[in-house]
Scaffold this active site. Structure first.
Site, PDB file in Angstrom:
ATOM      1  N   CYS A  73       0.836  -1.212   0.000  1.00 22.76           N
ATOM      2  CA  CYS A  73       0.000   0.000   0.000  1.00 22.76           C
ATOM      3  C   CYS A  73       0.868   1.258   0.000  1.00 22.76           C
ATOM      4  O   CYS A  73       0.630   2.192  -0.758  1.00 22.76           O
ATOM      5  CB  CYS A  73      -0.890   0.018   1.248  1.00 22.76           C
ATOM      6  SG  CYS A  73      -2.013  -1.351   1.340  1.00 22.76           S
ATOM      7  N   VAL A  98       1.075   4.241  -2.751  1.00 14.28           N
ATOM      8  CA  VAL A  98       0.614   5.610  -2.461  1.00 14.28           C
ATOM      9  C   VAL A  98       1.712   6.613  -2.802  1.00 14.28           C
ATOM     10  O   VAL A  98       1.456   7.677  -3.364  1.00 14.28           O
ATOM     11  CB  VAL A  98       0.168   5.734  -0.977  1.00 14.28           C
ATOM     12  CG1 VAL A  98      -0.089   7.185  -0.612  1.00 14.28           C
ATOM     13  CG2 VAL A  98      -1.085   4.913  -0.745  1.00 14.28           C
TER      14      VAL A  98
HETATM   15  S1  SF4 Z   1      -0.242  -2.007   4.670  1.00 14.54           S
HETATM   16 FE1  SF4 Z   1      -1.244  -2.843   2.836  1.00 14.54          FE
HETATM   17  S2  SF4 Z   1       0.245  -4.293   1.980  1.00 14.54           S
HETATM   18 FE2  SF4 Z   1       0.890  -3.856   4.086  1.00 14.54          FE
HETATM   19  S3  SF4 Z   1      -0.034  -5.522   5.296  1.00 14.54           S
HETATM   20 FE3  SF4 Z   1      -1.436  -3.768   5.338  1.00 14.54          FE
HETATM   21  S4  SF4 Z   1      -2.906  -4.134   3.668  1.00 14.54           S
HETATM   22 FE4  SF4 Z   1      -1.103  -5.466   3.319  1.00 14.54          FE
END
Ligand code: SF4
Length: 457
Positions: free
Chosen positions: A106, A110
């Site tokens: 994520c 971003v």
């Molecule tokens: S931040 Fe995003 S990629 Fe990382 S564990 Fe959480 S949902 Fe998964």
């Protein structure tokens, strides 16, 4: 304390409680582990990588190696290029993989890190040694699920590596979908029985269920080799098992190397296994061996032996879309009634397909994509069922509602059979029946009043 909910269902638009899915990078990591001497690399913070590794480790009871770009505040502000370049340098120096499969998280999504550009820059700067490869897939977890991450990683194998030399070989590519190592072994056994030459990619058998020999192997013997991934472009056909998990890779290969494909459901149950075996038979221009016909016959025999217990059995089931499509079809084949079917992966088209499958036995079945286990629990409180099927997270619902529970799918954190015995194929079908009937009978043996306890159920 674990009861968790009342029967009151309130509309929730922006909240999932106990979602029937996990995040995209787990799928990318699982697919990458199915490539020989491949290091999965998580481009983000250490926490993501630790979580993904631990889920896979707990499910497979095997150490899962993966590396991370180890983002701190600096990378979050200035981008992760420096971190990834340092990581690649370290990985090739210390762990000596043949290939590194980078997936995003994520955070790196971003920020907007341009991974192909960073890979190109790393190659230009001599960070990627001669003969070694770095590939990538984008896996933001605010979209999709672990299954779409798996699918994206499989497509990346093809995008980066498949080559067409112009000489078509008598080989069939098989994209297995997200299934267990034992299932991948079963797919290979079926292909060999039917007499088809194949390349299976990815292949986690002998990687995530490798035998104990007292030594640690960072790269176990199994896995599809980079040479095999390249050679996929010269095969004459691809069979893609599990539409959501495998179509992207098969389509990519058709686009890139003109290898036609056939997309099938996962071979769970009689009909879906028949279709897979038939596709192999047609591809190989061979005949189905008598031994395989006998396996099929034994499954049919077990279905008819157990039909009195399966008939009209009301089932609540949750999991991944491809798993559910075939498992629900198999339940319907056996005369059971899937009453509520829930996945956390988005997919309106999938909902329509599942409703169509259930229309044979119970057109009233509730089918929901992008939903959660909490909703399924509340629904069960209002509409009692006889059995719950799904991953480990369903055990609290089963316990609260005092229902028999059959584990299948991902993750299964509290049992071991899933990694050792296939659910695919005719033999796998028998195992599913065994698990369902054992769960039903165990409950009766435990809970029937004394005067009704029978030796033979
Ligand atoms: S931040 Fe995003 S990629 Fe990382 S564990 Fe959480 S949902 Fe998964």
């Amino acid at each position: 304390m674990l009861e968790g909910t009342t029967a009151e269902i309130r509309e929730r638009k922006a909240l999932r409680i106990n979602p029937a899915k996990t995040c995209q990078p787990i799928g990318a990591m699982y697919a990458a582990l199915g490539i020989h001497k491949c290091m999965p690399h998580s481009h983000g913070s250490q926490g993501c990588c630790a979580y993904h590794r631990s889920q896979l480790t707990r499910h497979h009871k095997e150490p899962v190696a993966a590396t991370t770009s180890s983002f701190t505040e600096g990378a979050s502000v200035f981008g992760g290029m420096a971190n990834l370049k340092t990581a690649l340098n370290n990985i090739f120096t210390i762990y000596e993989p043949d290939i590194v499969a980078v997936h995003t998280t994520c955070l790196s999504e971003v920020i907007g890190d341009d991974i192909p550009m960073i890979i190109k820059k790393s190659a230009e700067d001599g960070i990627i040694p001669e003969g070694k490869t770095v590939i990538h897939t984008n896996t933001p977890s605010f979209a999709g699920s672990h299954i779409t991450g798996f699918s994206g990683q499989c497509a990346a194998f093809v995008k980066y590596l498949a080559e067409s030399t112009g000489e078509t070989k008598n080989v069939v590519n098989i994209f297995p979908g997200w299934v267990e190592p034992a299932d991948m072994r079963e797919i290979k056994r079926l292909a060999e029985l039917v007499g088809v030459e194949y390349i299976l990619a990815p292949d986690t058998s002998d990687v995530l269920d490798s035998p104990h020999d007292g030594k640690y192997h960072m790269y176990p013997d199994g896995g599809t080799t980079v040479a095999q991934l390249k050679a996929m472009g010269d095969s004459f056909l691809s069979i893609a098992l599990g539409p959501l998990a495998s179509t992207a890779a098969a389509t990519e290969l058709e686009k890139k190397c003109k290898v036609p494909n056939k997309v099938l459901e996962l071979p769970i149950g009689v009909k879906a296994t028949d279709e897979f075996v038939n596709a192999l038979r047609l591809a190989g221009d061979t005949a189905v061996p008598a031994s395989l016909e006998k396996e099929r016959g034994r499954l049919i025999d077990m279905i008819s032996d157990m039909s009195q217990y399966m008939h009209n059995l009301k089932v609540a089931i949750f999991g991944d879309p491809d798993h559910l499509t075939s498992m629900v079809s198999f339940l319907v084949e056996m005369g059971a009634k899937p009453m509520i079917v829930v996945t956390g992966t988005p997919g309106k088209k999938w909902e329509g397909k599942l409703k169509e499958i259930c229309s044979e036995t119970n057109p009233e079945a509730e089918v929901l994509a992008f939903s959660d286990i909490h909703y399924m629990h509340q629904w069960i409180k209002n509409n009692p069922v006889d059995l719950i099927m799904g991953n480990t997270y369903g055990k609290y619902v089963a316990r609260t509602e005092k229902l028999p529970f059959v584990r299948f799918g991902f993750p299964i954190l509290d049992r071991v059979g899933h990694r050792a015995f296939p659910m695919l194929g005719y033999n796998g079908g028998m195992r599913i029946i065994e698990k369902i009937t054992d769960a039903l009978f165990d409950q009766r043996d435990r809970e029937d009043p004394d005067h009704e306890v029978e030796l033979v159920l």
